[in-house]
Design a protein around this motif. Structure first.
Motif, PDB file in Angstrom:
ATOM      1  N   GLY A 152       0.823  -1.199   0.000  1.00 26.87           N
ATOM      2  CA  GLY A 152       0.000   0.000   0.000  1.00 26.87           C
ATOM      3  C   GLY A 152       0.857   1.248   0.000  1.00 26.87           C
ATOM      4  N   ARG A 189     -11.968  -4.206   0.431  1.00 34.40           N
ATOM      5  CA  ARG A 189     -11.496  -2.875   0.797  1.00 34.40           C
ATOM      6  C   ARG A 189     -12.570  -2.130   1.562  1.00 34.40           C
ATOM      7  N   VAL A 227      -8.610   1.098   2.773  1.00 36.42           N
ATOM      8  CA  VAL A 227      -7.759   0.072   3.370  1.00 36.42           C
ATOM      9  C   VAL A 227      -8.120  -1.243   2.680  1.00 36.42           C
ATOM     10  N   TYR A 228      -7.115  -1.912   2.177  1.00 35.56           N
ATOM     11  CA  TYR A 228      -7.323  -3.158   1.434  1.00 35.56           C
ATOM     12  C   TYR A 228      -6.940  -4.348   2.319  1.00 35.56           C
ATOM     13  N   TYR A 229      -7.826  -5.320   2.355  1.00 31.68           N
ATOM     14  CA  TYR A 229      -7.650  -6.490   3.198  1.00 31.68           C
ATOM     15  C   TYR A 229      -7.596  -7.753   2.335  1.00 31.68           C
ATOM     16  N   GLY A 272      -4.783  -5.396   6.875  1.00 37.52           N
ATOM     17  CA  GLY A 272      -5.067  -4.303   5.960  1.00 37.52           C
ATOM     18  C   GLY A 272      -3.847  -3.480   5.605  1.00 37.52           C
ATOM     19  N   THR A 273      -3.896  -2.901   4.419  1.00 40.77           N
ATOM     20  CA  THR A 273      -2.868  -1.971   3.970  1.00 40.77           C
ATOM     21  C   THR A 273      -3.569  -0.797   3.298  1.00 40.77           C
ATOM     22  N   LEU A 274      -3.106   0.403   3.599  1.00 42.10           N
ATOM     23  CA  LEU A 274      -3.789   1.607   3.138  1.00 42.10           C
ATOM     24  C   LEU A 274      -3.300   2.019   1.756  1.00 42.10           C
TER      25      LEU A 274
END
Length: 130
Positions: free
Chosen positions: A9, A38, A93-95, A123-125
């Motif tokens: 991210g 997300r 935020v992607y999970y 998660g990563t933003l």
């Protein structure tokens, strides 16, 4: 027990590309369905794309179709989400998720509630600015 850790991210400009990775540890993801969800600020979490564990077929939601590509590398126990032509509305935020009991991509992305998917990352933003 499977642990999932996302990476990749960051902050990009509209139109640029980004690739997210999800590395699994604790068990092989072979035959697991895997996917990406997300959650944008102030919005509910939504599916983005999934791969079926049984047939390897991919499913994309309309917003991702044609711009995002999901893939997996079984040998590295890792799966990816390549995102291109990013838009401001992709900010979220992607999970990453994985579930060995789910066999089809559409089942994971559409039918199964996110909170019932067995393994979920932290998660990563991704921030996309104009």
């Amino acid at each position: 027990q499977v642990q999932l850790v996302e990476s990749g991210g960051g902050s990009v400009q509209s139109g640029e590309s980004l690739t997210l990775s999800c590395v699994a540890s604790g068990s092989s993801l072979n035959f697991y369905s895997v996917g990406w969800f997300r959650q944008a600020p102030g919005k509910e979490r939504e599916a983005v794309s999934c791969i079926g564990g049984r047939d390897g077929a991919a499913y994309y939601v309309d917003a991702a179709e044609g711009r995002f590509t999901i893939s997996r590398d079984i040998s590295k126990n890792t799966f990816y989400l390549q995102m291109s032509s990013l838009k401001v509305e992709d900010t979220a935020v992607y999970y990453c998720v994985a579930d060995g009991a789910v066999t089809r991509a559409r089942e994971m992305c559409v039918t199964m509630p996110y909170n019932l998917l067995k393994f979920r990352g932290q998660g990563t933003l991704v921030t996309v600015s104009s």
